[in-house]
Design a protein around this motif. Sequence first.
Motif, short mmCIF file in Angstrom:
data_model
loop_
_atom_site.label_atom_id
_atom_site.label_comp_id
_atom_site.label_asym_id
_atom_site.label_seq_id
_atom_site.Cartn_x
_atom_site.Cartn_y
_atom_site.Cartn_z
N LYS A 96 50.61 -12.96 53.34
CA LYS A 96 50.16 -13.89 52.30
C LYS A 96 48.64 -13.95 52.21
O LYS A 96 48.08 -14.36 51.20
CB LYS A 96 50.74 -15.28 52.57
N THR A 97 47.98 -13.55 53.28
CA THR A 97 46.52 -13.55 53.29
C THR A 97 46.04 -12.53 54.31
O THR A 97 46.81 -12.07 55.16
CB THR A 97 45.98 -14.95 53.65
N LEU A 98 44.77 -12.18 54.22
CA LEU A 98 44.13 -11.28 55.18
C LEU A 98 42.94 -12.00 55.79
O LEU A 98 42.12 -12.55 55.06
CB LEU A 98 43.66 -10.00 54.49
N PRO A 99 42.82 -12.01 57.12
CA PRO A 99 41.66 -12.68 57.72
C PRO A 99 40.39 -11.89 57.48
O PRO A 99 40.39 -10.66 57.45
CB PRO A 99 42.02 -12.71 59.22
N ALA A 100 39.29 -12.59 57.29
CA ALA A 100 38.00 -11.94 57.09
C ALA A 100 37.67 -11.07 58.30
O ALA A 100 37.85 -11.48 59.44
CB ALA A 100 36.91 -13.00 56.88
N GLY A 101 37.22 -9.85 58.04
CA GLY A 101 36.81 -8.95 59.11
C GLY A 101 37.92 -8.17 59.76
O GLY A 101 37.67 -7.40 60.70
N VAL A 102 39.17 -8.30 59.29
CA VAL A 102 40.28 -7.64 59.96
C VAL A 102 40.16 -6.12 59.93
O VAL A 102 40.66 -5.43 60.84
CB VAL A 102 41.62 -8.09 59.35
N LEU A 122 41.92 -12.25 48.17
CA LEU A 122 41.25 -11.39 49.15
C LEU A 122 39.96 -12.05 49.57
O LEU A 122 39.20 -12.52 48.73
CB LEU A 122 40.95 -10.02 48.53
N PRO A 123 39.65 -12.07 50.89
CA PRO A 123 38.38 -12.64 51.34
C PRO A 123 37.20 -11.80 50.84
O PRO A 123 37.31 -10.57 50.76
CB PRO A 123 38.46 -12.59 52.88
N PRO A 124 36.07 -12.42 50.52
CA PRO A 124 34.88 -11.65 50.16
C PRO A 124 34.50 -10.70 51.29
O PRO A 124 34.57 -11.06 52.46
CB PRO A 124 33.81 -12.74 49.96
N GLY A 125 34.13 -9.48 50.94
CA GLY A 125 33.70 -8.50 51.94
C GLY A 125 34.81 -7.89 52.75
O GLY A 125 34.55 -7.17 53.73
N ILE A 126 36.07 -8.10 52.37
CA ILE A 126 37.20 -7.62 53.17
C ILE A 126 37.19 -6.11 53.33
O ILE A 126 37.66 -5.57 54.35
CB ILE A 126 38.54 -8.10 52.56
N PHE A 127 36.65 -5.36 52.34
CA PHE A 127 36.65 -3.90 52.40
C PHE A 127 35.26 -3.31 52.64
O PHE A 127 35.09 -2.09 52.56
CB PHE A 127 37.21 -3.31 51.10
N ASP A 128 34.28 -4.13 52.96
CA ASP A 128 32.89 -3.68 53.00
C ASP A 128 32.62 -2.57 54.02
O ASP A 128 31.73 -1.75 53.83
CB ASP A 128 31.95 -4.85 53.27
#
Length: 322
Positions: A96-102, A122-128
């Motif tokens: 249901k969600t993805l933690p930031a930095g995973v 999606l958290p900001p920066g999740i794919f950075d």
Amino acid sequence: MMGPVLAACLLIILSTAWISQANEALCKKDGGVCSCNNNKNSVDCSSKRLTAIPSNIPVDTDRLELHMNKLSSLPRMAFHGLQSLTYLSLSYNDLKTLPAGVFDELKNLETLWIQQNQLESLPPGIFDKLTKLTDLQLYENKLQSLPHGVFDKLTELKTLKLDSNQLKRVPEGAFNSLEKLTRLQLEENPWDCSCRDILYLRNWIREKQGNVSNIEAAECAVGNKAVLEITEKDAASDCVSPNTTTAIPIGTMTPASVIYDDIHEIKVPQENFQKFLGYQEPDHLPTQPQCLMSISGYLGLMMSLMLTSAAILYVFHFLKKA
């Protein structure tokens, strides 16, 4: 001179056995959770009804398959230490969600499949940190919005699938960094063509038409009109973006003392305490073969440590006599 040489060889053999024993705990044939192909550094944990990711995945794993399980959440450190991963599949789960930095340590990842989950945002920066990513699958989720700049670092991306979500708009400049994109699926989203900010998507589709496949399939939620064909008159309204946040007026904030006084009246359901303490229902507990596997793994590890220590002491003793 044979003494220290033999001891060094013994030390290397024992270290290798130790690592193999750790990997065995994950991939052991009798009662193991996952299947492993050591020649290809591949770990397949798919279709195992897992509610948590195994903790002892080999650090040199290149391909990790976790699709078709019952994962509803991921810890932030779920993939810590797996820098060799180039392929990761989390599709067909209940996330249901993805933690930031995973995904921050997966700097060599090229393929990421998270389709067919329950993701709403999606958290900001999740794919950075995924600067080598070429294939990102996010279709058939429940995404209602995208954070600004969520794809900005994905300059190598070639395929992006966002179809079958609940997107009404995308942020200004959402796809500007995707210069190598050749396929983008946007269909089956309720695009709101009455809002002015949809014009960015329309203009981008017009510019990339012919170079990026499938983008023409995006349609407005009302009227079945293609986003490609909307006019400024169609998109005349100034709508509030769901990403916009409004500051809370100071006058409406509750004093801390009032909050503190009311804490003792809050009743927390028993199941919340169980979740906090890490309680699991009986059907999620390890099976007997898994327990035996873990015990044998720990015994083997202890034996390896003892033999390794003995070898080191032998080397020191020999050198001291010399």
